[in-house]
Design a protein around this motif. Structure first.
Motif, PDB file in Angstrom:
ATOM      1  N   THR A   1      -5.632   4.454  12.296  1.00 16.96           N
ATOM      2  CA  THR A   1      -6.074   3.179  12.871  1.00 16.96           C
ATOM      3  C   THR A   1      -6.705   3.443  14.231  1.00 16.96           C
ATOM      4  O   THR A   1      -6.685   4.576  14.730  1.00 16.96           O
ATOM      5  CB  THR A   1      -4.894   2.189  12.991  1.00 16.96           C
ATOM      6  OG1 THR A   1      -5.400   0.903  13.379  1.00 16.96           O
ATOM      7  CG2 THR A   1      -3.861   2.649  14.009  1.00 16.96           C
TER       8      THR A   1
ATOM      9  N   LYS B   1     -12.756   8.828   6.704  1.00 14.86           N
ATOM     10  CA  LYS B   1     -13.107   8.049   5.510  1.00 14.86           C
ATOM     11  C   LYS B   1     -11.841   7.670   4.748  1.00 14.86           C
ATOM     12  O   LYS B   1     -10.871   8.412   4.723  1.00 14.86           O
ATOM     13  CB  LYS B   1     -14.036   8.862   4.610  1.00 14.86           C
ATOM     14  CG  LYS B   1     -15.436   9.045   5.173  1.00 14.86           C
ATOM     15  CD  LYS B   1     -16.333   9.751   4.174  1.00 14.86           C
ATOM     16  CE  LYS B   1     -17.752   9.885   4.735  1.00 14.86           C
ATOM     17  NZ  LYS B   1     -18.639  10.599   3.778  1.00 14.86           N
ATOM     18  N   HIS B   2     -11.903   6.525   4.101  1.00 19.20           N
ATOM     19  CA  HIS B   2     -10.769   6.023   3.314  1.00 19.20           C
ATOM     20  C   HIS B   2     -10.844   6.651   1.917  1.00 19.20           C
ATOM     21  O   HIS B   2     -11.305   6.035   0.959  1.00 19.20           O
ATOM     22  CB  HIS B   2     -10.828   4.494   3.240  1.00 19.20           C
ATOM     23  CG  HIS B   2      -9.630   3.863   2.597  1.00 19.20           C
ATOM     24  ND1 HIS B   2      -8.428   3.725   3.244  1.00 19.20           N
ATOM     25  CD2 HIS B   2      -9.436   3.325   1.356  1.00 19.20           C
ATOM     26  CE1 HIS B   2      -7.560   3.121   2.452  1.00 19.20           C
ATOM     27  NE2 HIS B   2      -8.153   2.876   1.286  1.00 19.20           N
ATOM     28  N   GLU B   3     -10.386   7.891   1.844  1.00 21.44           N
ATOM     29  CA  GLU B   3     -10.436   8.581   0.557  1.00 21.44           C
ATOM     30  C   GLU B   3      -9.435   9.729   0.537  1.00 21.44           C
ATOM     31  O   GLU B   3      -9.053  10.257   1.594  1.00 21.44           O
ATOM     32  CB  GLU B   3     -11.845   9.112   0.279  1.00 21.44           C
ATOM     33  CG  GLU B   3     -12.346  10.099   1.302  1.00 21.44           C
ATOM     34  CD  GLU B   3     -13.801  10.523   1.050  1.00 21.44           C
ATOM     35  OE1 GLU B   3     -14.540   9.758   0.404  1.00 21.44           O
ATOM     36  OE2 GLU B   3     -14.174  11.624   1.507  1.00 21.44           O
TER      37      GLU B   3
ATOM     38  N   HIS C   1      -6.374   7.621   4.905  1.00 21.81           N
ATOM     39  CA  HIS C   1      -6.434   6.180   4.629  1.00 21.81           C
ATOM     40  C   HIS C   1      -6.717   5.431   5.926  1.00 21.81           C
ATOM     41  O   HIS C   1      -6.155   5.748   6.970  1.00 21.81           O
ATOM     42  CB  HIS C   1      -5.104   5.694   4.033  1.00 21.81           C
ATOM     43  CG  HIS C   1      -4.587   6.586   2.949  1.00 21.81           C
ATOM     44  ND1 HIS C   1      -4.825   6.367   1.614  1.00 21.81           N
ATOM     45  CD2 HIS C   1      -3.845   7.727   3.016  1.00 21.81           C
ATOM     46  CE1 HIS C   1      -4.248   7.317   0.906  1.00 21.81           C
ATOM     47  NE2 HIS C   1      -3.651   8.163   1.727  1.00 21.81           N
ATOM     48  N   ARG C   2      -7.577   4.434   5.849  1.00 16.49           N
ATOM     49  CA  ARG C   2      -7.903   3.622   7.023  1.00 16.49           C
ATOM     50  C   ARG C   2      -7.060   2.349   7.024  1.00 16.49           C
ATOM     51  O   ARG C   2      -7.039   1.595   6.049  1.00 16.49           O
ATOM     52  CB  ARG C   2      -9.387   3.286   7.049  1.00 16.49           C
ATOM     53  CG  ARG C   2     -10.272   4.494   7.289  1.00 16.49           C
ATOM     54  CD  ARG C   2     -11.748   4.147   7.276  1.00 16.49           C
ATOM     55  NE  ARG C   2     -12.130   3.342   8.437  1.00 16.49           N
ATOM     56  CZ  ARG C   2     -12.603   2.104   8.357  1.00 16.49           C
ATOM     57  NH1 ARG C   2     -12.705   1.491   7.193  1.00 16.49           N
ATOM     58  NH2 ARG C   2     -12.944   1.457   9.451  1.00 16.49           N
TER      59      ARG C   2
ATOM     60  N   TYR D   1       0.838  -1.200   0.000  1.00 18.22           N
ATOM     61  CA  TYR D   1       0.000   0.000   0.000  1.00 18.22           C
ATOM     62  C   TYR D   1       0.881   1.263   0.000  1.00 18.22           C
ATOM     63  O   TYR D   1       0.572   2.236  -0.687  1.00 18.22           O
ATOM     64  CB  TYR D   1      -0.955   0.003   1.191  1.00 18.22           C
ATOM     65  CG  TYR D   1      -2.071   1.001   1.024  1.00 18.22           C
ATOM     66  CD1 TYR D   1      -3.180   0.685   0.244  1.00 18.22           C
ATOM     67  CD2 TYR D   1      -2.009   2.256   1.602  1.00 18.22           C
ATOM     68  CE1 TYR D   1      -4.211   1.607   0.054  1.00 18.22           C
ATOM     69  CE2 TYR D   1      -3.024   3.188   1.419  1.00 18.22           C
ATOM     70  CZ  TYR D   1      -4.117   2.856   0.640  1.00 18.22           C
ATOM     71  OH  TYR D   1      -5.124   3.771   0.436  1.00 18.22           O
TER      72      TYR D   1
ATOM     73  N   LYS E   1      -7.480  -0.377   8.603  1.00 20.96           N
ATOM     74  CA  LYS E   1      -8.305  -1.582   8.495  1.00 20.96           C
ATOM     75  C   LYS E   1      -8.643  -1.882   7.027  1.00 20.96           C
ATOM     76  O   LYS E   1      -8.601  -3.044   6.589  1.00 20.96           O
ATOM     77  CB  LYS E   1      -9.591  -1.383   9.300  1.00 20.96           C
ATOM     78  CG  LYS E   1     -10.361  -2.667   9.572  1.00 20.96           C
ATOM     79  CD  LYS E   1     -11.518  -2.399  10.531  1.00 20.96           C
ATOM     80  CE  LYS E   1     -12.270  -3.690  10.827  1.00 20.96           C
ATOM     81  NZ  LYS E   1     -13.405  -3.446  11.745  1.00 20.96           N
ATOM     82  N   THR E   2      -8.945  -0.838   6.262  1.00 18.99           N
ATOM     83  CA  THR E   2      -9.258  -1.015   4.838  1.00 18.99           C
ATOM     84  C   THR E   2      -8.036  -1.504   4.066  1.00 18.99           C
ATOM     85  O   THR E   2      -8.145  -2.346   3.166  1.00 18.99           O
ATOM     86  CB  THR E   2      -9.786   0.303   4.236  1.00 18.99           C
ATOM     87  OG1 THR E   2     -10.905   0.755   4.998  1.00 18.99           O
ATOM     88  CG2 THR E   2     -10.198   0.122   2.785  1.00 18.99           C
TER      89      THR E   2
ATOM     90  N   GLU F   1      -7.677  -5.099   4.480  1.00 21.78           N
ATOM     91  CA  GLU F   1      -8.737  -5.860   3.798  1.00 21.78           C
ATOM     92  C   GLU F   1      -8.560  -5.903   2.278  1.00 21.78           C
ATOM     93  O   GLU F   1      -9.032  -6.831   1.613  1.00 21.78           O
ATOM     94  CB  GLU F   1     -10.102  -5.225   4.116  1.00 21.78           C
ATOM     95  CG  GLU F   1     -10.547  -5.436   5.554  1.00 21.78           C
ATOM     96  CD  GLU F   1     -11.717  -4.537   5.956  1.00 21.78           C
ATOM     97  OE1 GLU F   1     -12.229  -4.730   7.085  1.00 21.78           O
ATOM     98  OE2 GLU F   1     -12.098  -3.651   5.165  1.00 21.78           O
ATOM     99  N   THR F   2      -7.854  -4.904   1.707  1.00 23.62           N
ATOM    100  CA  THR F   2      -7.825  -4.772   0.243  1.00 23.62           C
ATOM    101  C   THR F   2      -6.447  -4.887  -0.391  1.00 23.62           C
ATOM    102  O   THR F   2      -6.343  -5.139  -1.597  1.00 23.62           O
ATOM    103  CB  THR F   2      -8.410  -3.404  -0.167  1.00 23.62           C
ATOM    104  OG1 THR F   2      -7.608  -2.349   0.419  1.00 23.62           O
ATOM    105  CG2 THR F   2      -9.849  -3.254   0.303  1.00 23.62           C
TER     106      THR F   2
ATOM    107  N   ASP G   1      -9.430  -1.882  16.546  1.00 28.73           N
ATOM    108  CA  ASP G   1      -9.255  -2.689  15.334  1.00 28.73           C
ATOM    109  C   ASP G   1      -8.559  -4.026  15.601  1.00 28.73           C
ATOM    110  O   ASP G   1      -8.724  -4.985  14.840  1.00 28.73           O
ATOM    111  CB  ASP G   1      -8.452  -1.909  14.282  1.00 28.73           C
ATOM    112  CG  ASP G   1      -9.232  -0.739  13.702  1.00 28.73           C
ATOM    113  OD1 ASP G   1     -10.447  -0.671  13.944  1.00 28.73           O
ATOM    114  OD2 ASP G   1      -8.616   0.112  13.029  1.00 28.73           O
TER     115      ASP G   1
END
Length: 559
Positions: A149, A178-180, A184-185, A64, A187-188, A191-192, A153
């Motif tokens: 974070t 928000k993850h935007e 950046h989150r 990431y 946790k997201t 997951e991705t 979590d």
């Protein structure tokens, strides 16, 4: 042998010289995941994470970062308490080829802005409750991205559901990110993101793994450049010193902050290098720590004197079984003999004093844990491949045993220099020798003793007075829990000795009684002339008492 008398003190089990595997710090996580895939790497408030899961998570984080444009050598700040996210971010940054900038979560906006600007950091990982502080300084620095974070979590059920309510009650802060865009989150990301290992060119000696900032007690904090070689060498030495510890079997109590260089080496790197389990605690609380030792049975407990003091003076300490604790090396400040003896009696384990500084990754000296008696009041002997000498304050030449001067050290763990500060680097690094700024002496057997920081020495009426000597005497008094001594301005003597005291619970003592007590053990010119009793003393995150803060308070009070 004559120049290095400590070599004759080494037990046969510890090598005087060692070989260091020329590979990056993160490679030890790759190996641990291969060798111990299902073994618990992290225990965080009852949530367990295996080495395989930790490895996969670090790779996701690395990929990431690369998607955000992080290239080899770019700085990534980690502003987190001890938590799985701190470990994942640390190794993930290294897998991406980045340089970690460890950042204290307690930093104010001003301190944070300075560190981010000085280091040129591009990405920071932080907690949701710290997001408002970080976002305020972002526009004034080189920061481009904030990864957020939350403690919940990585908490097990039902703690993960309860914790947000506890956090809101304690802090009053509720943050939803928000993850935007540039936010950046974490946790997201987990997951991705992809878990493929990035391919990075690597130079063992040159590449900077870590920018670790000094405490800033003598001006602005400086970024200490620690290479992969520096960190691997020091962790390898640490393993050699703990030669009775068994690979893949020990349980390390991770109470020292991982953002502090001692916690990073003795907990974070050593544990992964040897396949140990880390029990991570986000902050020190004596009762919680006692419960964790009783329940989780840690065997290795690196710490600082204030941590051990807090435990031995807890009113219910005898209700807990501490017998699992076998080996402890105390750092960050001098270890009072009284504290060492009481802690060893409580646990049945060994607690010895060591010595180090940020600029040496950090450890350079320690007493032996086994096969040799610890030398009381000493920081021990130099570690393998580490040289040390005492230099004259007047001539800079080496002094014979028994004479006080400045401690200088040399070895593979010594930094490459200060970040963007060539002049400061030249002042402390001369022909590979690091001038520590600490005053001490070596005895005829090669054991070293620190008498004080060069800058903390008190000069009263022409006498040189070392606070540590007075503090040792005060700590032996049955009513005193913590003590620190400093020189404060005095119109007649230039400086005079002041003692700041924290008493044990329900204990009492008067200034007159302390004066009579100290007079038995100290020359008249060393006796504190002023006493101040406090409920607590100012400390760093690792528990080191901030003597300079007290001196500054005194100067401001006197105008």
């Amino acid at each position: 042998m004559k120049a290095r008398p400590w070599i004759s003190q080494y037990p046969e089990t510890i090598p005087v010289a060692m070989n260091y595997e020329a590979k990056p710090v993160q490679s030890f996580l790759t190996e641990a995941a291969e060798k111990y895939p299902q073994k618990c790497a992290i225990d965080f408030m009852d949530k367990e994470i295996t080495y395989q899961a930790l490895y996969q998570s670090a790779l996701k984080f690395a990929n990431y970062l690369k998607s955000l444009g992080i290239k080899k050598g770019d700085r990534v700040a980690i502003m987190l308490p001890n938590s799985p996210q701190a470990v994942i971010s640390y190794y993930g940054t290294l897998y991406a080829g980045g340089t970690v900038v460890q950042t204290n979560p307690l930093y104010t906006e001003r301190e944070l802005e300075y560190q981010m600007s000085d280091s040129g950091t591009k990405v920071i990982v932080t907690l949701d409750v710290l997001y408002p502080r970080v976002s305020k300084v972002k526009g004034k620095t080189s920061l481009k991205h904030i990864i957020v974070t939350a403690i919940k979590d990585y908490l097990p059920f039902p703690k993960n559901l309860i914790y947000p309510f506890v956090q809101k009650k304690q802090t009053g802060i509720v943050v939803q990110v928000k993850h935007e865009g540039e936010n950046h989150r974490f946790k997201t990301i987990m997951e991705t993101s992809d878990a493929k290992q990035p391919v990075i060119d690597f130079n063992f000696e040159e590449d900077i793994a870590l920018l670790q900032y000094t405490g800033g007690t003598t001006g602005f904090p400086k970024g200490v450049m620690l290479s992969h070689k520096n960190l691997v060498a020091n962790a390898t030495m640490c393993d050699a010193w703990l030669y009775r510890c068994k690979k893949g079997e020990e349980v390390v109590l991770g109470l020292l902050p991982l953002f502090h260089v001692y916690g990073m080496t003795a907990v974070l790197i050593l544990s992964v290098m040897q396949g140990y389990k880390m029990i991570l605690l986000p902050k020190f609380d004596a009762e919680t720590t006692l419960k964790v030792i009783h329940k989780k049975r840690p065997t290795v407990f690196p710490g600082a004197p204030t941590i051990y003091i807090g435990l031995i003076n807890h009113p219910d300490v005898h209700k807990y079984d501490l017998s699992s604790v076998a080996s402890c090396i105390s750092g960050s400040a001098s270890l009072p003999v009284e504290v060492q003896q009481k802690f060893e009696k409580l646990t049945g384990g060994k607690l010895v004093e060591g010595y180090g500084l940020t600029e040496s990754s950090p450890v350079t000296h320690a007493n032996f844990l086994w096969d040799k008696e610890s030398v009381k009041g000493s920081i021990g002997v130099p570690w393998p491949d580490t040289d040390a000498q005492i230099l004259s304050l007047e001539t800079g030449e080496p002094l014979p045993s028994g004479e006080i001067g400045e401690l200088a050290v040399k070895g593979p763990q010594v930094m490459r220099g200060y970040w963007n500060r060539p002049k400061d680097t030249e002042e402390v690094l001369k022909d590979g020798w690091l001038r520590t700024g600490d005053l001490g002496y070596m005895d005829e057997n090669g054991y070293f003793y620190i008498v004080d920081r060069k800058k903390d020495m008190i000069i009263a009426g022409g006498f040189n007075i070392y606070p540590r000597e007075i503090e040792e005497v005060l700590y032996e008094h049955e009513a005193i829990q913590e003590a620190v001594v400093a020189g404060v301005p005095d119109p007649y003597r230039g400086e005079t000795v002041k003692a700041y005291i924290v008493l044990k619970k329900n204990a009492s003592v008067t200034e007159k009684e302390l004066e009579a007590y100290t007079r038995k053990y100290l020359a008249a010119y060393k006796i504190p002339r002023i006493y101040e009793f406090r409920d607590e003393l100012p400390k760093t995150a690792v528990g080191k008492i901030l003597r300079r803060t007290l001196v500054e308070e005194e100067r401001q009070r006197l105008g």
